[in-house]
Design a protein around this motif. Structure first.
Motif, mmCIF file in Angstrom:
data_model
loop_
_atom_site.group_PDB
_atom_site.id
_atom_site.type_symbol
_atom_site.label_atom_id
_atom_site.label_comp_id
_atom_site.label_asym_id
_atom_site.label_seq_id
_atom_site.Cartn_x
_atom_site.Cartn_y
_atom_site.Cartn_z
ATOM 1 N N LEU A 135 0.828 -1.200 0.000
ATOM 2 C CA LEU A 135 0.000 0.000 0.000
ATOM 3 C C LEU A 135 0.866 1.255 0.000
ATOM 4 O O LEU A 135 0.601 2.216 -0.735
ATOM 5 C CB LEU A 135 -0.922 -0.001 1.215
ATOM 6 C CG LEU A 135 -2.129 -0.938 1.173
ATOM 7 C CD1 LEU A 135 -2.751 -1.051 2.554
ATOM 8 C CD2 LEU A 135 -3.164 -0.434 0.179
ATOM 9 N N VAL A 139 0.735 4.108 -2.935
ATOM 10 C CA VAL A 139 0.317 5.466 -2.594
ATOM 11 C C VAL A 139 1.457 6.453 -2.818
ATOM 12 O O VAL A 139 1.249 7.542 -3.371
ATOM 13 C CB VAL A 139 -0.172 5.531 -1.131
ATOM 14 C CG1 VAL A 139 -0.392 6.978 -0.700
ATOM 15 C CG2 VAL A 139 -1.462 4.735 -0.977
ATOM 16 N N ILE A 150 -8.928 5.631 -2.270
ATOM 17 C CA ILE A 150 -8.551 4.234 -2.043
ATOM 18 C C ILE A 150 -9.788 3.479 -1.593
ATOM 19 O O ILE A 150 -10.386 3.800 -0.560
ATOM 20 C CB ILE A 150 -7.437 4.127 -0.985
ATOM 21 C CG1 ILE A 150 -6.213 4.933 -1.425
ATOM 22 C CG2 ILE A 150 -7.051 2.668 -0.754
ATOM 23 C CD1 ILE A 150 -5.141 5.039 -0.369
ATOM 24 N N ALA A 155 -9.374 -3.144 -2.281
ATOM 25 C CA ALA A 155 -8.057 -3.485 -1.721
ATOM 26 C C ALA A 155 -8.122 -4.797 -0.942
ATOM 27 O O ALA A 155 -7.227 -5.639 -1.047
ATOM 28 C CB ALA A 155 -7.560 -2.358 -0.827
ATOM 29 N N LEU A 170 -4.133 1.297 6.394
ATOM 30 C CA LEU A 170 -4.372 2.657 5.909
ATOM 31 C C LEU A 170 -4.255 3.680 7.035
ATOM 32 O O LEU A 170 -3.799 4.807 6.809
ATOM 33 C CB LEU A 170 -5.753 2.744 5.251
ATOM 34 C CG LEU A 170 -5.907 1.984 3.926
ATOM 35 C CD1 LEU A 170 -7.355 2.010 3.456
ATOM 36 C CD2 LEU A 170 -4.996 2.569 2.854
ATOM 37 N N TRP A 187 -11.056 7.270 1.940
ATOM 38 C CA TRP A 187 -9.610 7.412 2.034
ATOM 39 C C TRP A 187 -9.107 8.142 0.791
ATOM 40 O O TRP A 187 -9.314 7.678 -0.325
ATOM 41 C CB TRP A 187 -8.943 6.055 2.143
ATOM 42 C CG TRP A 187 -9.246 5.311 3.400
ATOM 43 C CD1 TRP A 187 -10.109 4.273 3.555
ATOM 44 C CD2 TRP A 187 -8.685 5.556 4.697
ATOM 45 N NE1 TRP A 187 -10.130 3.839 4.858
ATOM 46 C CE2 TRP A 187 -9.267 4.613 5.585
ATOM 47 C CE3 TRP A 187 -7.763 6.471 5.200
ATOM 48 C CZ2 TRP A 187 -8.934 4.565 6.933
ATOM 49 C CZ3 TRP A 187 -7.431 6.420 6.546
ATOM 50 C CH2 TRP A 187 -8.009 5.477 7.396
ATOM 51 N N TYR A 347 -7.492 -0.620 -6.635
ATOM 52 C CA TYR A 347 -8.079 0.006 -5.460
ATOM 53 C C TYR A 347 -7.761 1.491 -5.364
ATOM 54 O O TYR A 347 -8.326 2.222 -4.560
ATOM 55 C CB TYR A 347 -7.668 -0.713 -4.172
ATOM 56 C CG TYR A 347 -6.182 -0.849 -3.932
ATOM 57 C CD1 TYR A 347 -5.413 0.227 -3.496
ATOM 58 C CD2 TYR A 347 -5.536 -2.064 -4.124
ATOM 59 C CE1 TYR A 347 -4.051 0.102 -3.269
ATOM 60 C CE2 TYR A 347 -4.181 -2.212 -3.885
ATOM 61 C CZ TYR A 347 -3.450 -1.133 -3.460
ATOM 62 O OH TYR A 347 -2.096 -1.265 -3.231
ATOM 63 N N MET A 348 -6.827 1.972 -6.193
ATOM 64 C CA MET A 348 -6.552 3.411 -6.269
ATOM 65 C C MET A 348 -7.312 3.988 -7.443
ATOM 66 O O MET A 348 -6.961 3.778 -8.605
ATOM 67 C CB MET A 348 -5.048 3.665 -6.387
ATOM 68 C CG MET A 348 -4.277 3.320 -5.137
ATOM 69 S SD MET A 348 -2.589 3.959 -5.134
ATOM 70 C CE MET A 348 -2.863 5.728 -5.154
#
Length: 352
Positions: A135, A139, A150, A155, A170, A187, A347-348
């Motif tokens: 992660l 990021v 996110i 994720a 996170l 997020w 997931y981003m």
């Protein structure tokens, strides 16, 4: 020897490694880091006899792992000057001053490795710890290319863990200032701007010298000696220091040397401004870069002043180092800005 990439040599047109693949290596990376940290501490504290011959197989059995992370840990310790190669198989534990000792062949055990107790399969952390590095990598690179949300559910599915596990990881990234939570509990990450980087460095230039001054009387001389020897080894062979190695050197200076300050609010505030350190680590890792000598010599100067008990010179040198580091980080940010956006994990999700 690895090829070093330095400005103005152009960087690759895209990231060479899919960030989604980082999750595959997370467990191995955790293992070699844990092995490295166990052995580094034991050697630095003089719990391991100089000259002791370390070989992969027995050490892997002690830590309950394969030889791959042990090999990587040995390479890192060798780069830091704690181990030496010799004509035989394996590595020799160095003397406290870094010199080469005569080979000492003895059965390897928790006792001879200076461990307080058996590591029990490395006492590997929770699932959130295992996915944290993946992660962080995603990021750290992603925020240089825009604004992202996110998605916890996506994720969790990608990593094969629960949403609460993802949330725990996170939250750690939020503590570093890498991400934030919106009023709607989303997020959010990025965008990383030159202004945000400059503000973090401005905060650190104000607070880190004060924390170093407060911490200096409690810094152990043998710890500083070891840190200085590690920097000297890195300067002699910067190509031996990868992104993880550079991050350890940065942590030694910007975390370990400040940790004895009594004002814990001060330390927490500094920790929240460490986003540039994380982004720089991702930058070096993505392009397989090695540290520039200027960074290392600045570290060495600060540690030298600390060894000489000259706290005024040490804090002044730390301020100069942070100013130079800010300039280097802003240049890297400009380099990233002209590169195509990498393939980020699903997931981003980009925010228009």
């Amino acid at each position: 020897m690895k090829r070093r990439i330095r400005a103005p040599v152009p960087l690759p047109p895209s990231l060479p490694l899919s960030l989604a693949e980082a999750a595959i290596d997370a467990d191995t990376r955790l293992r070699y880091r844990l092995i490295h940290d166990h052995l580094k501490k034991a050697i630095a504290l003089g719990r391991v006899s100089p000259g002791l011959v370390l070989v992969e197989g027995p050490v892997a059995q002690i830590f309950g792992t394969s030889r791959v992370p042990v090999r990587k840990a040995f390479e890192m310790l060798h780069a830091g000057g704690l181990l030496h190669t010799f004509e035989g198989r394996g590595y020799l534990v160095a003397h406290p001053d870094g010199s080469v000792a005569e080979p000492l062949r003895a059965p390897l055990s928790e006792v001879t490795l200076g461990l307080d107790e058996a590591p029990v399969a490395l006492a590997l952390p929770s699932n959130s710890e295992r996915i944290y590095h993946a992660l962080e990598a995603a990021v750290s690179i992603g925020i240089a290319f825009g604004h992202f949300r996110i998605d916890e559910s996506v994720a969790a599915e990608a990593f094969g863990v629960s949403r609460s596990t993802v949330r725990e990881a996170l939250n750690r990234l939020r503590d570093l200032g890498l991400i934030e939570k919106s009023a709607y509990s989303h997020w959010l990450a990025g965008p990383l701007t030159a202004r945000a980087v400059a503000q973090d460095y401005e905060l650190r230039m104000l607070l880190e010298p004060a924390a170093l001054r407060a911490s200096q009387p409690l810094l152990a001389h043998d710890v500083l000696t070891h840190a200085y020897a590690e920097i000297e080894g890195a300067i002699r062979d910067p190509d031996s220091i990868d992104a993880d190695g550079l991050q350890r050197l940065e942590t030694t200076l910007h975390v370990d040397c400040l940790q004895y300050a009594h004002n814990k609010k001060l330390l927490r505030t500094i920790g929240h401004a460490h986003m540039p350190l994380t982004v720089n680590h991702a930058f070096h890792n993505a392009f397989n870069l090695h540290p520039d000598v200027a960074t290392l010599t600045e570290h060495r100067a600060i540690l030298r002043h600390l060894l000489d008990n000259d706290v005024d010179a040490a804090t002044a040198a730390l301020g100069g180092h942070l100013r130079a580091a800010q300039e280097r980080t802003l240049k890297r940010l400009k380099v990233l800005a002209v590169l195509p956006e990498p393939d980020l994990p699903k997931y981003m999700q980009r925010i228009a």
